[in-house]
Design a protein around this motif. Structure first.
Motif, PDB file in Angstrom:
ATOM      1  N   LYS A 179       5.080  -1.907   2.835  1.00 29.45           N
ATOM      2  CA  LYS A 179       3.957  -1.098   3.327  1.00 29.45           C
ATOM      3  C   LYS A 179       4.409  -0.325   4.554  1.00 29.45           C
ATOM      4  CE  LYS A 179       0.515  -4.076   1.434  1.00 29.45           C
ATOM      5  NZ  LYS A 179      -0.168  -5.286   1.549  1.00 29.45           N
ATOM      6  N   THR A 180       3.761   0.799   4.797  1.00 30.71           N
ATOM      7  CA  THR A 180       4.127   1.675   5.905  1.00 30.71           C
ATOM      8  C   THR A 180       4.041   0.952   7.242  1.00 30.71           C
ATOM      9  OG1 THR A 180       3.281   3.549   4.640  1.00 30.71           O
ATOM     10  CG2 THR A 180       3.668   3.919   6.960  1.00 30.71           C
ATOM     11  N   LYS A 181       3.012   0.143   7.446  1.00 31.69           N
ATOM     12  CA  LYS A 181       2.858  -0.554   8.727  1.00 31.69           C
ATOM     13  C   LYS A 181       3.996  -1.562   8.943  1.00 31.69           C
ATOM     14  CE  LYS A 181      -0.100  -4.321   7.379  1.00 31.69           C
ATOM     15  NZ  LYS A 181      -1.049  -5.265   7.828  1.00 31.69           N
ATOM     16  N   ASP A 182       4.468  -2.212   7.850  1.00 34.42           N
ATOM     17  CA  ASP A 182       5.593  -3.148   7.967  1.00 34.42           C
ATOM     18  C   ASP A 182       6.879  -2.403   8.339  1.00 34.42           C
ATOM     19  OD1 ASP A 182       3.880  -5.217   7.238  1.00 34.42           O
ATOM     20  OD2 ASP A 182       4.393  -5.021   5.096  1.00 34.42           O
ATOM     21  N   LEU A 183       7.078  -1.256   7.725  1.00 34.77           N
ATOM     22  CA  LEU A 183       8.255  -0.442   8.011  1.00 34.77           C
ATOM     23  C   LEU A 183       8.219   0.051   9.456  1.00 34.77           C
ATOM     24  CD1 LEU A 183      10.826   0.840   6.896  1.00 34.77           C
ATOM     25  CD2 LEU A 183       9.455   2.768   6.155  1.00 34.77           C
ATOM     26  N   ASP A 184       7.053   0.505   9.912  1.00 37.13           N
ATOM     27  CA  ASP A 184       6.906   0.971  11.293  1.00 37.13           C
ATOM     28  C   ASP A 184       7.168  -0.162  12.282  1.00 37.13           C
ATOM     29  OD1 ASP A 184       6.333   3.522  10.447  1.00 37.13           O
ATOM     30  OD2 ASP A 184       4.153   3.297  10.619  1.00 37.13           O
ATOM     31  N   ALA A 185       6.697  -1.353  11.968  1.00 40.65           N
ATOM     32  CA  ALA A 185       6.899  -2.508  12.848  1.00 40.65           C
ATOM     33  C   ALA A 185       8.391  -2.863  12.937  1.00 40.65           C
ATOM     34  CB  ALA A 185       6.098  -3.705  12.346  1.00 40.65           C
ATOM     35  N   PHE A 219      10.877  -0.828  12.435  1.00 39.20           N
ATOM     36  CA  PHE A 219      11.520   0.267  13.158  1.00 39.20           C
ATOM     37  C   PHE A 219      11.317   0.095  14.661  1.00 39.20           C
ATOM     38  CE2 PHE A 219      11.730   4.684  14.724  1.00 39.20           C
ATOM     39  CZ  PHE A 219      12.999   5.016  14.265  1.00 39.20           C
ATOM     40  N   ALA A 220      10.127  -0.282  15.071  1.00 38.80           N
ATOM     41  CA  ALA A 220       9.829  -0.496  16.489  1.00 38.80           C
ATOM     42  C   ALA A 220      10.684  -1.623  17.061  1.00 38.80           C
ATOM     43  CB  ALA A 220       8.343  -0.797  16.674  1.00 38.80           C
TER      44      ALA A 220
END
Length: 115
Positions: free
Chosen positions: A93-99, A101-102
């Protein structure tokens, strides 16, 4: 009347590899500053294996590349097995990928500030 070949422009010249007596072309390279102990070991190995020094060096180089390739293949196989044993795949999911990456950015920034 005498004809002459037109002069080649510098950018039109093509580097043609040398032809050897077997009809194939191979690159040539001269080794320099070989430490005496390595030279002696290579020479002894060549004699023991009934090869020329050149053949022995090519054999050893080839073997080292094969060993490196085998190590990389084994590592890749290990990763595949770990991934397969980790359970069933779930969609990213996009939120998992963003997390993720952060977290990576945070680690990279922390590493830069330490140096």
């Amino acid at each position: 009347m005498q004809f002459s070949r037109p002069k080649e422009r510098e950018e039109e010249k093509i580097d043609v590899p040398k032809r050897f007596h077997y009809g194939s072309s191979m690159a040539e390279y001269t080794l320099k500053n070989i430490p005496p102990d390595i030279y002696q070991r290579a020479q002894a190995a060549a004699e023991n294996n009934f090869r020329s020094l050149n053949q022995e060096i090519i054999f050893r180089l080839s073997r080292s590349f094969d060993a490196e390739e085998a190590r990389v293949s084994a590592l890749h196989a290990k990763w595949v097995m770990e991934a397969m044993e980790s359970g069933s795949a779930k969609p990213l999911k996009t939120k998992d990928l963003d997390a993720a990456f952060a977290v990576g950015l945070k680690r990279a920034t922390a590493r830069k500030t330490r140096k």
